[in-house]
Design an enzyme around this catalytic site. Sequence first.
Site, mmCIF file in Angstrom:
data_model
loop_
_atom_site.group_PDB
_atom_site.id
_atom_site.type_symbol
_atom_site.label_atom_id
_atom_site.label_comp_id
_atom_site.label_asym_id
_atom_site.label_seq_id
_atom_site.Cartn_x
_atom_site.Cartn_y
_atom_site.Cartn_z
ATOM 1 N N SER A 227 -4.123 0.984 -32.644
ATOM 2 C CA SER A 227 -4.847 1.442 -31.467
ATOM 3 C C SER A 227 -5.689 2.683 -31.730
ATOM 4 O O SER A 227 -6.596 2.981 -30.955
ATOM 5 C CB SER A 227 -3.864 1.742 -30.333
ATOM 6 O OG SER A 227 -3.015 2.821 -30.664
ATOM 7 N N HIS A 255 -1.348 -4.186 -29.229
ATOM 8 C CA HIS A 255 -2.797 -4.265 -29.029
ATOM 9 C C HIS A 255 -3.410 -5.487 -29.709
ATOM 10 O O HIS A 255 -4.639 -5.558 -29.837
ATOM 11 C CB HIS A 255 -3.469 -2.990 -29.546
ATOM 12 C CG HIS A 255 -3.139 -1.773 -28.746
ATOM 13 N ND1 HIS A 255 -3.868 -1.368 -27.649
ATOM 14 C CD2 HIS A 255 -2.135 -0.864 -28.875
ATOM 15 C CE1 HIS A 255 -3.341 -0.273 -27.146
ATOM 16 N NE2 HIS A 255 -2.290 0.058 -27.871
ATOM 17 N N LYS A 287 -0.693 -4.448 -21.423
ATOM 18 C CA LYS A 287 -2.103 -4.460 -21.839
ATOM 19 C C LYS A 287 -2.742 -5.781 -21.409
ATOM 20 O O LYS A 287 -3.057 -5.964 -20.239
ATOM 21 C CB LYS A 287 -2.169 -4.183 -23.332
ATOM 22 C CG LYS A 287 -1.544 -2.805 -23.641
ATOM 23 C CD LYS A 287 -1.324 -2.546 -25.068
ATOM 24 C CE LYS A 287 -0.684 -1.181 -25.282
ATOM 25 N NZ LYS A 287 0.698 -1.075 -24.777
#
Length: 443
Positions: A227, A255, A287
């Site tokens: 990230s 991610h 996310k």
Amino acid sequence: MSGGSKPGFGLSANARAALLQRLSRRSGEAAEAAPAESPGRDLATLPGLRDLEMVRQAGAALGLESPYFRPHEGVAGARTAIGGAPYLNFASYNYLGLNGDPRITGAAKAAIDRHGVSASASRLASGERPVHAELEAALAANYAAEACLAFVSGHATNVTVIGQIMGARDLILHDQLIHNSAAEGARLSGARRIAFPHNDWRAAERELAANRRRHGRALIVIEGHYSMDGDAPDLARFAEMARQHDALLMVDEAHALGVLGETGRGSFEHCGVPPDAVDIWMGTLSKTLSGCGGYIAGRQVLIDLLRHAAPGFVYSVGMAPALAAASLESLRVMQAEPWRVQRLQANAALFLAVAREAGFDTGPSAGLGIVPVILGSSVAAARMAAALFEAGVNVQPILFPVVPERAARLRFFLSAEHTEEEILRTVAAMAAARDGTPLARAV
């Protein structure tokens, strides 16, 4: 080109040192003026508190408002509202634009109507809700894994799982940029820890070969998509290394899910590696999947152990049914609409290309969902973020000591909902801020 090299946009090394010296002196004077407290009860001496206060004073001295904890007045997607004004938003992990989608919120509302807001106790103590098992089955299927277990916190997932499966006789080998949650789990386990240079599988293998025989189990921990830099490891090399040296491989997909691979299945799809080449898949629900929590996917024997022994699961409340339902529906929409993944990747690739063309340092970013703009000093990064905010662009600066001072940056999280025009306007605003030319509001 570094924004810190422009006159007036950053501070020289001598100027920064002088500022810190003044702030340190001011902080010391304030401490002397404060009422005396017995040492054991003096909260002002807590670790890190003085550094935090110095950062606050530095911002005030430079005339910079804190960019953190700003209240968003609605869904924070590609666009948001802060203080009653519209902003282009690059500070959200809403990669596929699913948070706020009526299908997702509808699933969450239906779960509240059926189960209430909370699971009310740990799942071991109070029993399951059907949506927990449905979510876990869907996540296991994504990784072609035997089973999966969802946790109420993403950070706690790494802490409790690594802390549970590794012990004092074991070895944990991890990327030096691994997330804090994995580092904390490794520390909790008591295992010997070795960090290898970022994404350097050759260095990792040298360390593993030199140290493997001295320990019981060995665990390699990497991320599928980092990230801070937006890059990805050579997953095939790490998988081969784990097999060759009788080690387990754990990959943090926080991610990567929804971002990497043609259909968003993650790093194994992106790298063309069979999912069973990885022993432990870890990910988060906050996310792409619009919820909150974490998960572990892998062999049934591992999941059985964690369900009955991992402290972060056994002694923690179960995930709220509404969050589980939202994440499950998000996963289904991601699978049914792969165009969202493709649009995200196209947006990130465009941002990367245009930023580089404008002379910005974007580091090793692969342009898949995360693009850093490295400005070379914390002052330059903070000032650039403030200038962009004034122009209607919300992006967070990453400052020392989170990154080395020379690597201070802005970190842009792209979304499938961003438009080409918005990306071009944002990079143009960055260039204007760097060059000292007037900034037009982006929205």
